[in-house]
Enzyme design. Structure first.
Site, PDB file in Angstrom:
ATOM      1  N   ASP A  28       9.932  -7.647  -8.270  1.00 30.21           N
ATOM      2  CA  ASP A  28       8.967  -7.024  -7.373  1.00 30.21           C
ATOM      3  C   ASP A  28       9.538  -5.716  -6.837  1.00 30.21           C
ATOM      4  O   ASP A  28      10.557  -5.716  -6.141  1.00 30.21           O
ATOM      5  CB  ASP A  28       8.663  -7.983  -6.218  1.00 30.21           C
ATOM      6  CG  ASP A  28       7.383  -7.637  -5.489  1.00 30.21           C
ATOM      7  OD1 ASP A  28       7.035  -6.446  -5.436  1.00 30.21           O
ATOM      8  OD2 ASP A  28       6.722  -8.554  -4.975  1.00 30.21           O
ATOM      9  N   ASP A  29       8.896  -4.607  -7.172  1.00 32.42           N
ATOM     10  CA  ASP A  29       9.308  -3.272  -6.717  1.00 32.42           C
ATOM     11  C   ASP A  29      10.645  -2.825  -7.313  1.00 32.42           C
ATOM     12  O   ASP A  29      11.290  -1.920  -6.771  1.00 32.42           O
ATOM     13  CB  ASP A  29       9.402  -3.193  -5.186  1.00 32.42           C
ATOM     14  CG  ASP A  29       8.042  -3.261  -4.505  1.00 32.42           C
ATOM     15  OD1 ASP A  29       7.032  -3.445  -5.198  1.00 32.42           O
ATOM     16  OD2 ASP A  29       7.991  -3.138  -3.268  1.00 32.42           O
ATOM     17  N   CYS A  68       1.313  -4.815  -6.364  1.00 31.22           N
ATOM     18  CA  CYS A  68       1.651  -6.223  -6.605  1.00 31.22           C
ATOM     19  C   CYS A  68       0.561  -7.044  -7.283  1.00 31.22           C
ATOM     20  O   CYS A  68       0.712  -7.482  -8.423  1.00 31.22           O
ATOM     21  CB  CYS A  68       2.027  -6.881  -5.279  1.00 31.22           C
ATOM     22  SG  CYS A  68       3.434  -6.130  -4.441  1.00 31.22           S
ATOM     23  N   ARG A  72       0.106  -8.353 -11.390  1.00 30.29           N
ATOM     24  CA  ARG A  72       0.199  -9.771 -11.738  1.00 30.29           C
ATOM     25  C   ARG A  72      -1.083 -10.259 -12.420  1.00 30.29           C
ATOM     26  O   ARG A  72      -1.034 -11.093 -13.334  1.00 30.29           O
ATOM     27  CB  ARG A  72       0.509 -10.579 -10.475  1.00 30.29           C
ATOM     28  CG  ARG A  72       1.910 -10.303  -9.979  1.00 30.29           C
ATOM     29  CD  ARG A  72       2.137 -10.593  -8.496  1.00 30.29           C
ATOM     30  NE  ARG A  72       3.201  -9.708  -8.040  1.00 30.29           N
ATOM     31  CZ  ARG A  72       4.500  -9.956  -8.228  1.00 30.29           C
ATOM     32  NH1 ARG A  72       4.883 -11.073  -8.804  1.00 30.29           N
ATOM     33  NH2 ARG A  72       5.409  -9.089  -7.818  1.00 30.29           N
ATOM     34  N   LYS A 121       6.712 -15.618  -6.625  1.00 30.32           N
ATOM     35  CA  LYS A 121       5.559 -15.041  -5.927  1.00 30.32           C
ATOM     36  C   LYS A 121       4.293 -15.115  -6.778  1.00 30.32           C
ATOM     37  O   LYS A 121       4.275 -14.662  -7.923  1.00 30.32           O
ATOM     38  CB  LYS A 121       5.883 -13.587  -5.565  1.00 30.32           C
ATOM     39  CG  LYS A 121       4.746 -12.794  -4.962  1.00 30.32           C
ATOM     40  CD  LYS A 121       5.224 -11.400  -4.618  1.00 30.32           C
ATOM     41  CE  LYS A 121       4.088 -10.468  -4.321  1.00 30.32           C
ATOM     42  NZ  LYS A 121       4.531  -9.113  -3.991  1.00 30.32           N
ATOM     43  N   HIS A 123       0.564 -14.367  -5.402  1.00 25.00           N
ATOM     44  CA  HIS A 123      -0.148 -13.171  -4.926  1.00 25.00           C
ATOM     45  C   HIS A 123      -1.452 -12.873  -5.672  1.00 25.00           C
ATOM     46  O   HIS A 123      -1.821 -11.716  -5.859  1.00 25.00           O
ATOM     47  CB  HIS A 123       0.768 -11.946  -4.968  1.00 25.00           C
ATOM     48  CG  HIS A 123       0.471 -10.991  -3.850  1.00 25.00           C
ATOM     49  ND1 HIS A 123       1.226  -9.865  -3.595  1.00 25.00           N
ATOM     50  CD2 HIS A 123      -0.508 -10.997  -2.895  1.00 25.00           C
ATOM     51  CE1 HIS A 123       0.746  -9.229  -2.556  1.00 25.00           C
ATOM     52  NE2 HIS A 123      -0.310  -9.891  -2.110  1.00 25.00           N
ATOM     53  N   SER A 145       3.241 -11.628  -0.728  1.00 22.38           N
ATOM     54  CA  SER A 145       4.464 -10.874  -0.488  1.00 22.38           C
ATOM     55  C   SER A 145       5.190 -11.353   0.767  1.00 22.38           C
ATOM     56  O   SER A 145       4.558 -11.695   1.774  1.00 22.38           O
ATOM     57  CB  SER A 145       4.151  -9.377  -0.345  1.00 22.38           C
ATOM     58  OG  SER A 145       3.722  -8.834  -1.568  1.00 22.38           O
ATOM     59  N   HIS A 211      11.510  -6.372  -3.320  1.00 20.21           N
ATOM     60  CA  HIS A 211      10.513  -5.932  -2.342  1.00 20.21           C
ATOM     61  C   HIS A 211      11.101  -6.088  -0.939  1.00 20.21           C
ATOM     62  O   HIS A 211      11.811  -7.062  -0.663  1.00 20.21           O
ATOM     63  CB  HIS A 211       9.269  -6.811  -2.505  1.00 20.21           C
ATOM     64  CG  HIS A 211       8.060  -6.385  -1.743  1.00 20.21           C
ATOM     65  ND1 HIS A 211       8.020  -6.340  -0.365  1.00 20.21           N
ATOM     66  CD2 HIS A 211       6.821  -6.021  -2.165  1.00 20.21           C
ATOM     67  CE1 HIS A 211       6.819  -5.968   0.027  1.00 20.21           C
ATOM     68  NE2 HIS A 211       6.070  -5.767  -1.046  1.00 20.21           N
ATOM     69  N   ASP A 263       6.785  -5.323 -11.396  1.00 24.32           N
ATOM     70  CA  ASP A 263       5.355  -5.144 -11.153  1.00 24.32           C
ATOM     71  C   ASP A 263       4.955  -3.715 -10.828  1.00 24.32           C
ATOM     72  O   ASP A 263       3.770  -3.382 -10.844  1.00 24.32           O
ATOM     73  CB  ASP A 263       4.874  -6.093 -10.049  1.00 24.32           C
ATOM     74  CG  ASP A 263       5.477  -5.787  -8.686  1.00 24.32           C
ATOM     75  OD1 ASP A 263       6.462  -5.028  -8.612  1.00 24.32           O
ATOM     76  OD2 ASP A 263       4.970  -6.327  -7.676  1.00 24.32           O
ATOM     77  N   ASN A 264       5.909  -2.853 -10.508  1.00 25.17           N
ATOM     78  CA  ASN A 264       5.641  -1.426 -10.265  1.00 25.17           C
ATOM     79  C   ASN A 264       6.962  -0.754  -9.944  1.00 25.17           C
ATOM     80  O   ASN A 264       8.024  -1.396  -9.944  1.00 25.17           O
ATOM     81  CB  ASN A 264       4.643  -1.210  -9.114  1.00 25.17           C
ATOM     82  CG  ASN A 264       4.914  -2.018  -7.864  1.00 25.17           C
ATOM     83  OD1 ASN A 264       4.150  -2.927  -7.518  1.00 25.17           O
ATOM     84  ND2 ASN A 264       6.010  -1.715  -7.179  1.00 25.17           N
ATOM     85  N   LYS A 284       5.996   3.603  -6.177  1.00 27.29           N
ATOM     86  CA  LYS A 284       4.979   2.572  -5.980  1.00 27.29           C
ATOM     87  C   LYS A 284       3.720   3.141  -5.331  1.00 27.29           C
ATOM     88  O   LYS A 284       3.787   3.983  -4.443  1.00 27.29           O
ATOM     89  CB  LYS A 284       5.556   1.469  -5.098  1.00 27.29           C
ATOM     90  CG  LYS A 284       4.579   0.385  -4.694  1.00 27.29           C
ATOM     91  CD  LYS A 284       5.261  -0.681  -3.859  1.00 27.29           C
ATOM     92  CE  LYS A 284       4.283  -1.748  -3.409  1.00 27.29           C
ATOM     93  NZ  LYS A 284       4.971  -2.883  -2.737  1.00 27.29           N
TER      94      LYS A 284
END
Length: 464
Positions: A28-29, A68, A72, A121, A123, A145, A211, A263-264, A284
């Site tokens: 994540d991130d 996010c 996904r 996660k 989300h 998150s 994240h 995810d980004n 992001k």
């Protein structure tokens, strides 16, 4: 003589007969520049580097929305997020999520006998729209998150619960609780792999880190001497190593396709608590390369030839059809946007990207399109870090910065510095026709367009 890549291709296709295991590790991130195999110099990520050396590393791997929930949704459905009506980040009280009518990768694989688990996660919706309703046999982790909790001053948030086997078991009240997330999820993943080694399985290990708020367990805090963020990445790298070692120990490595991505891009305003784009523009929440170009590593000993670097564009959406083909499962009978990238994985001579174009959209705005080496940025206001970067986990804030119609040749200029729109009107004209197709099909809030091929969102149950 049949080329080596052809033998590998036969093996990959034959893998469908024995139903290979599928593992997707989704951070994540995580910034593309956070990994030493993508150029990180300040610290090392030896396990992820080894994964890249033993498989294929993509230089131009993309998410199609820089946030996010949309990322996904595209991973699990093989579709643009707008097509499945998850174009925005979902909050704990969001009334919608991924529709139960959509077929997830877990559901496709489960139909052919796979055991399925998500650790980390989700989300993509709460209550009736949780992962146990979307094809997963097991869920341990968090529903959204981990910055969506009471200590976050940006809004009013409900308690954040850690779920175990689908049930809330521990309210995460402190950062020390979150520091254990990576290790706890990894330990559970290792056990789940060993427990399911006698049948094909799909494991979606969706790490909440890095994240914000970032944290590292006591075993990793201070390990790099470079700060908390490198410590956090080092723990994630260790997690990958433990997964790969478990596969080798259980003699599953030659039966398992492992994918590593994010995810980004990094959340730039958080400064030292954010990652690196490796020099790419912005991060992001933007459609610039720093927001949408992510790590993409595929590993399958004996199937994917080692040591490959692929510069053909591919996307997170492609994981679904590629995994389904390897497993001999069936694709959903609805329109999908992902494509099988097996030829790229096996290094097939002359293999090219299966995408004529790739759209980038967030949340409902169609922001850019890539076709071949060209990327057209459409006029809009984008997120930009405000003044100096954030400090000690607090962001500096962002401003909305306008950009006019711009054209970049990403092969020559991956950093998007030289606008070539004025000198290439024919390319702009061609790509604008593609954009119109995207606007009509997927919608575009910038131009007030409603998509003709958008499927309904799921509705969160009001009770229960």
């Amino acid at each position: 003589m049949i080329p080596l890549a052809s033998f590998a291709g036969m093996a990959l296709a034959a893998g469908a007969l024995s139903q290979p295991n599928i593992i997707v590790i989704f951070c994540d991130d995580l910034g593309r520049g956070d990994l030493s195999c993508y150029g990180q110099k300040d610290y090392k990520t030896p396990n992820i580097d080894q994964m890249a050396k033993e498989g294929v590393r993509f230089t131009d791997f993309y998410v199609v929305s820089p946030a996010c929930s949309p990322s996904r949704a595209s991973l699990l459905t093989g579709c643009y997020p707008a097509r499945v009506s998850v174009p925005q980040v979902l909050n704990p009280d969001s009334p919608t999520g991924l529709a139960l009518e959509e077929t997830t990768l877990a559901e496709s694989l489960k139909e052919t006998g796979y055991k399925t688990a998500i650790l980390g996660k989700w989300h993509l919706g709460v209550k009736n729209l949780g992962p146990l309703s979307q094809g997963f046999d097991k869920f341990s982790g968090i529903l959204y998150s981990h910055d969506m909790w009471p200590p976050n001053p940006r809004g009013k948030w409900p308690p954040l619960w850690l779920h175990k086997d689908g049930k809330p078991v521990n309210e995460m009240m402190t950062l020390e609780d979150q520091a254990e997330l990576t290790g706890t999820l990894t330990k559970e993943a290792v056990k789940w792999i060993s427990d399911n080694k006698r049948n094909p399985f799909f494991l979606y290990l969706a790490h909440p880190m890095p994240h914000v708020p970032i944290a590292a367990s006591p075993a990793f805090a201070g390990r790099t001497g470079k700060g908390l963020y490198p410590d956090c990445i080092t723990e994630l790298d260790d997690s990958v190593g433990r997964i790969l070692r478990t596969l080798k120990k259980e003699r599953l490595d030659r039966k398992t396709l492992v994918v590593f991505s994010s995810d980004n891009g990094p959340w730039i305003p958080y400064g030292a608590h954010a990652g690196s784009t490796g020099g790419l523009r912005e991060g992001k929440g933007t459609a610039f390369e720093g927001g949408v170009r992510t790590p993409g590593i595929f590993w399958w000993p004996g199937r994917i030839p080692p040591g490959q670097i692929c510069s053909e564009p591919a996307t997170v959406m492609d994981i679904f059809p590629t995994a389904v083909k390897a497993a001999g499962a069936q694709l959903p009978k609805v329109k999908m946007d992902g494509r099988d990238i097996t030829p790229l994985l096996i290094g097939q001579p002359g293999a090219k990207t299966p995408h004529n174009h790739i759209f980038f959209q967030y949340p409902g705005d169609l922001l850019a399109v890539r076709s071949g080496d060209w990327k057209l940025i459409l006029p809009h206001k984008h997120r930009h870090q405000k003044e100096a970067p954030g400090k000690d986990g607090f962001p500096s804030g962002e401003v909305m910065k306008p950009i006019e119609l711009s054209l970049y040749n990403l092969r020559a200029d991956p950093y998007e510095k030289n606008d070539l729109a004025a000198s290439n009107p024919d390319v702009v004209e061609r790509l604008m026709k593609v954009v119109e197709t995207g606007r009509n099909e997927l919608g575009d809030t910038l131009t007030g367009r409603k998509g003709s091929e958008v499927r309904p969102a799921g509705r969160v149950a009001q009770n229960g």
